[in-house]
Design a protein around this motif. Structure first.
Motif, PDB file in Angstrom:
ATOM      1  N   ALA A 177      31.669  53.493 -50.917  1.00 43.37           N
ATOM      2  CA  ALA A 177      31.073  54.302 -51.847  1.00 43.37           C
ATOM      3  C   ALA A 177      29.717  54.989 -51.467  1.00 43.37           C
ATOM      4  CB  ALA A 177      30.631  53.486 -53.061  1.00 43.37           C
ATOM      5  N   PHE A 178      28.903  54.205 -50.500  1.00 45.81           N
ATOM      6  CA  PHE A 178      27.876  54.733 -50.007  1.00 45.81           C
ATOM      7  C   PHE A 178      27.755  55.639 -48.913  1.00 45.81           C
ATOM      8  CE2 PHE A 178      25.667  51.079 -52.239  1.00 45.81           C
ATOM      9  CZ  PHE A 178      24.680  51.677 -53.164  1.00 45.81           C
ATOM     10  N   PHE A 179      28.950  55.431 -48.005  1.00 48.61           N
ATOM     11  CA  PHE A 179      29.105  56.194 -46.991  1.00 48.61           C
ATOM     12  C   PHE A 179      29.655  57.502 -47.433  1.00 48.61           C
ATOM     13  CE2 PHE A 179      31.434  57.323 -43.008  1.00 48.61           C
ATOM     14  CZ  PHE A 179      30.318  57.374 -42.066  1.00 48.61           C
ATOM     15  N   ARG A 180      30.355  57.563 -48.390  1.00 46.53           N
ATOM     16  CA  ARG A 180      30.965  59.079 -48.985  1.00 46.53           C
ATOM     17  C   ARG A 180      29.953  59.951 -49.198  1.00 46.53           C
ATOM     18  NH1 ARG A 180      34.975  55.827 -51.516  1.00 46.53           N
ATOM     19  NH2 ARG A 180      33.889  55.819 -53.417  1.00 46.53           N
ATOM     20  N   GLN A 181      28.817  59.015 -49.827  1.00 46.30           N
ATOM     21  CA  GLN A 181      27.855  59.935 -50.260  1.00 46.30           C
ATOM     22  C   GLN A 181      26.816  60.644 -48.985  1.00 46.30           C
ATOM     23  OE1 GLN A 181      25.254  57.957 -53.168  1.00 46.30           O
ATOM     24  NE2 GLN A 181      27.041  57.265 -53.964  1.00 46.30           N
ATOM     25  N   ALA A 182      26.708  59.705 -47.858  1.00 44.09           N
ATOM     26  CA  ALA A 182      26.182  59.886 -46.788  1.00 44.09           C
ATOM     27  C   ALA A 182      26.724  60.906 -45.791  1.00 44.09           C
ATOM     28  CB  ALA A 182      26.044  58.705 -46.025  1.00 44.09           C
ATOM     29  N   LYS A 183      28.238  61.076 -45.949  1.00 46.82           N
ATOM     30  CA  LYS A 183      29.032  62.157 -45.311  1.00 46.82           C
ATOM     31  C   LYS A 183      28.738  63.457 -46.110  1.00 46.82           C
ATOM     32  CE  LYS A 183      33.099  61.346 -43.857  1.00 46.82           C
ATOM     33  NZ  LYS A 183      34.490  61.283 -43.745  1.00 46.82           N
ATOM     34  N   GLU A 184      28.970  63.440 -47.361  1.00 48.59           N
ATOM     35  CA  GLU A 184      28.737  64.536 -48.154  1.00 48.59           C
ATOM     36  C   GLU A 184      27.351  65.248 -48.165  1.00 48.59           C
ATOM     37  OE1 GLU A 184      28.786  66.096 -52.778  1.00 48.59           O
ATOM     38  OE2 GLU A 184      29.612  64.011 -52.262  1.00 48.59           O
ATOM     39  N   ALA A 185      26.280  64.233 -47.992  1.00 47.56           N
ATOM     40  CA  ALA A 185      24.859  64.977 -48.087  1.00 47.56           C
ATOM     41  C   ALA A 185      24.801  65.686 -46.468  1.00 47.56           C
ATOM     42  CB  ALA A 185      24.144  63.710 -48.266  1.00 47.56           C
ATOM     43  N   ALA A 186      25.315  64.893 -45.437  1.00 50.68           N
ATOM     44  CA  ALA A 186      25.134  65.220 -44.165  1.00 50.68           C
ATOM     45  C   ALA A 186      25.937  66.666 -44.037  1.00 50.68           C
ATOM     46  CB  ALA A 186      25.606  64.266 -43.206  1.00 50.68           C
ATOM     47  N   GLU A 187      27.161  66.547 -44.456  1.00 55.03           N
ATOM     48  CA  GLU A 187      27.877  67.929 -44.513  1.00 55.03           C
ATOM     49  C   GLU A 187      27.351  68.850 -45.219  1.00 55.03           C
ATOM     50  OE1 GLU A 187      31.851  66.448 -45.282  1.00 55.03           O
ATOM     51  OE2 GLU A 187      32.024  65.533 -43.693  1.00 55.03           O
ATOM     52  N   GLY A 188      26.760  68.760 -46.389  1.00 60.50           N
ATOM     53  CA  GLY A 188      26.156  69.867 -47.288  1.00 60.50           C
ATOM     54  C   GLY A 188      24.813  70.394 -46.666  1.00 60.50           C
ATOM     55  N   ILE A 189      23.902  69.503 -46.426  1.00 62.61           N
ATOM     56  CA  ILE A 189      22.666  70.074 -45.820  1.00 62.61           C
ATOM     57  C   ILE A 189      22.923  70.788 -44.403  1.00 62.61           C
ATOM     58  CG2 ILE A 189      21.861  68.118 -44.261  1.00 62.61           C
ATOM     59  CD1 ILE A 189      19.228  68.447 -45.874  1.00 62.61           C
ATOM     60  N   ALA A 190      23.784  70.481 -43.722  1.00 64.16           N
ATOM     61  CA  ALA A 190      24.308  71.269 -42.359  1.00 64.16           C
ATOM     62  C   ALA A 190      24.799  72.530 -42.675  1.00 64.16           C
ATOM     63  CB  ALA A 190      25.102  70.375 -41.526  1.00 64.16           C
ATOM     64  N   GLY A 191      25.392  72.767 -43.923  1.00 66.80           N
ATOM     65  CA  GLY A 191      26.031  73.896 -44.008  1.00 66.80           C
ATOM     66  C   GLY A 191      25.296  75.009 -44.981  1.00 66.80           C
ATOM     67  N   LEU A 192      23.957  74.346 -45.372  1.00 66.22           N
ATOM     68  CA  LEU A 192      22.955  75.549 -46.028  1.00 66.22           C
ATOM     69  C   LEU A 192      22.529  76.638 -45.038  1.00 66.22           C
ATOM     70  CD1 LEU A 192      20.969  72.877 -47.933  1.00 66.22           C
ATOM     71  CD2 LEU A 192      22.692  74.573 -48.656  1.00 66.22           C
ATOM     72  N   TRP A 193      22.149  76.503 -43.791  1.00 64.83           N
ATOM     73  CA  TRP A 193      21.757  77.365 -42.983  1.00 64.83           C
ATOM     74  C   TRP A 193      22.427  77.314 -41.626  1.00 64.83           C
ATOM     75  CZ3 TRP A 193      18.069  73.980 -45.471  1.00 64.83           C
ATOM     76  CH2 TRP A 193      17.455  74.446 -46.606  1.00 64.83           C
ATOM     77  N   GLU A 194      22.330  78.648 -41.040  1.00 62.84           N
ATOM     78  CA  GLU A 194      22.951  78.449 -39.647  1.00 62.84           C
ATOM     79  C   GLU A 194      21.921  77.881 -38.882  1.00 62.84           C
ATOM     80  OE1 GLU A 194      23.344  82.621 -38.218  1.00 62.84           O
ATOM     81  OE2 GLU A 194      24.245  83.232 -40.236  1.00 62.84           O
ATOM     82  N   PRO A 195      22.238  77.273 -37.527  1.00 64.49           N
ATOM     83  CA  PRO A 195      21.358  76.137 -36.749  1.00 64.49           C
ATOM     84  C   PRO A 195      20.086  77.322 -36.472  1.00 64.49           C
ATOM     85  CG  PRO A 195      23.516  75.812 -36.287  1.00 64.49           C
ATOM     86  CD  PRO A 195      23.618  77.022 -37.288  1.00 64.49           C
ATOM     87  N   GLY A 196      18.957  76.856 -36.570  1.00 67.44           N
ATOM     88  CA  GLY A 196      17.739  77.454 -36.073  1.00 67.44           C
ATOM     89  C   GLY A 196      17.393  78.664 -37.036  1.00 67.44           C
ATOM     90  N   LYS A 197      17.922  78.722 -38.325  1.00 61.07           N
ATOM     91  CA  LYS A 197      17.672  79.765 -39.361  1.00 61.07           C
ATOM     92  C   LYS A 197      17.104  78.945 -40.521  1.00 61.07           C
ATOM     93  CE  LYS A 197      19.207  83.370 -36.993  1.00 61.07           C
ATOM     94  NZ  LYS A 197      18.502  84.345 -36.360  1.00 61.07           N
TER      95      LYS A 197
END
Length: 332
Positions: A177-197
């Motif tokens: 349950a906690f790891f699902r949240q960890a994966k969703e958070a990491a994927e979500g925040i990584a998709g907010l901005w282009e790398p370096g932007k």
């Protein structure tokens, strides 16, 4: 040379009269004819000190906000060396108490000051010679990815054990349950901005109630030794999380804090989403697993299992706050 001999020797290099000296948290608190000062050992570089001092200089004059700026010695240097080579720095100090996280109104007052600090920091142009500050402590995006790898290594290790301790059984029961949240958070925040932007601005880097002092007519934000170029949302998250945990994830306080911040410095939609993903990440769960994996696994204190159980028990109120925060992200 004793510690007292060293600080007495160093204080002579400043042009003021010392009335009294007492031991503080990792420092010597000095009452002088020019106000209260704080003296402590320093092991960093002169370049780092100049970086912090130039930024703190720009913060001066901000109404209702104070900072512990460095004091230069009689030769104009930001640090002094004792005869044995030990280096010290002297800072302006405040005798005010730390922000009380149990007091919701005081917490919101602190949040308002944090927003004022962030707004002022955004006005300071970043200079190339300050680049050493941009890589510390690192973006949440990279931290989450690294933490997830650590979680997976710990799970693989526990799975491979034939005889599991009560703590390890508790981890296996709660992990998915906690790891699902960890994966969703990491994927979500990584998709907010282009790398370096990413919208990088100067950040405090270590904001909690210990570093926010409640003065009479002002709030002092202190200890800028982790000042860096990064996501200011991480500063906001760190302080808010500490308060939310103290108030059992109360929805009212959470929204009041966010309103207090945005009354001064509104967040755009991606910054709000960033804040949501930071809260979604099960940081305290990762800390317990990481502590276990890097410690003596033959003996795990009972309090560590109690913390895992406590996190599970808090999930209902935590999820209610996350849903409220997620809805707030859609308002723009």
């Amino acid at each position: 040379m004793s510690i007292s001999d060293r600080y007495e020797e160093v204080l002579k290099q400043y042009g003021f009269q010392v009335k009294s000296v007492r031991k503080g948290r990792g420092a010597w608190i000095c009452e002088t004819d020019q106000g209260m000062k704080s003296l402590r050992e320093y092991q960093g570089t002169a370049k780092r000190l100049e970086f912090e001092d130039q930024v703190l200089e720009r913060l001066e004059g901000q109404e209702g906000l104070a900072a512990d700026r460095y004091v230069r010695n009689q030769e104009g240097n930001l640090f002094c060396a004792a005869q044995d080579g030990t280096r010290f720095v002297l800072k302006e100090w405040y005798g005010d108490r730390e922000c009380c996280l149990k007091d919701g109104k005081e917490v919101c007052r602190a949040i308002t000051s944090i927003a004022l600090l962030h707004k002022k920091l955004r006005e300071i142009p970043f200079h190339e010679e300050w680049v050493m500050g941009s890589t510390f402590p690192g973006l949440a995006i990279r931290d989450m990815e690294r933490h997830n790898r650590e979680l997976k290594r710990a799970r693989a290790y526990i799975r491979g054990k034939r005889k599991k301790s009560d703590f390890e059984l508790c981890v296996m029961k709660s992990f998915e349950a906690f790891f699902r949240q960890a994966k969703e958070a990491a994927e979500g925040i990584a998709g907010l901005w282009e790398p370096g932007k990413e919208p990088r601005f100067l950040c405090h880097g270590d904001l909690d109630h210990h570093h926010v002092l409640m003065g009479n007519g002002y709030v002092a934000v202190i200890e800028y030794n982790r000042l860096h170029l990064g996501l200011q949302t991480e500063d906001l998250y760190r302080f808010m999380r500490k308060a939310m945990e103290k108030h059992n994830w109360g929805l009212s306080l959470g929204m009041d804090m966010l309103e207090a911040y945005e009354n001064v410095l509104p967040l755009d939609q991606k910054e709000r989403q960033c804040l949501y993903f930071l809260f979604l990440y099960p940081e305290k769960y990762w800390k317990q697993i990481n502590y276990y994996f890097n410690a003596n696994k033959a003996w795990i204190p009972a309090r560590n299992m109690d913390k895992i159980i406590s996190l599970q028990e808090q999930e209902g109120v935590r999820q209610a706050f996350l849903q409220k925060l997620q809805g707030h992200c859609l308002l723009i």
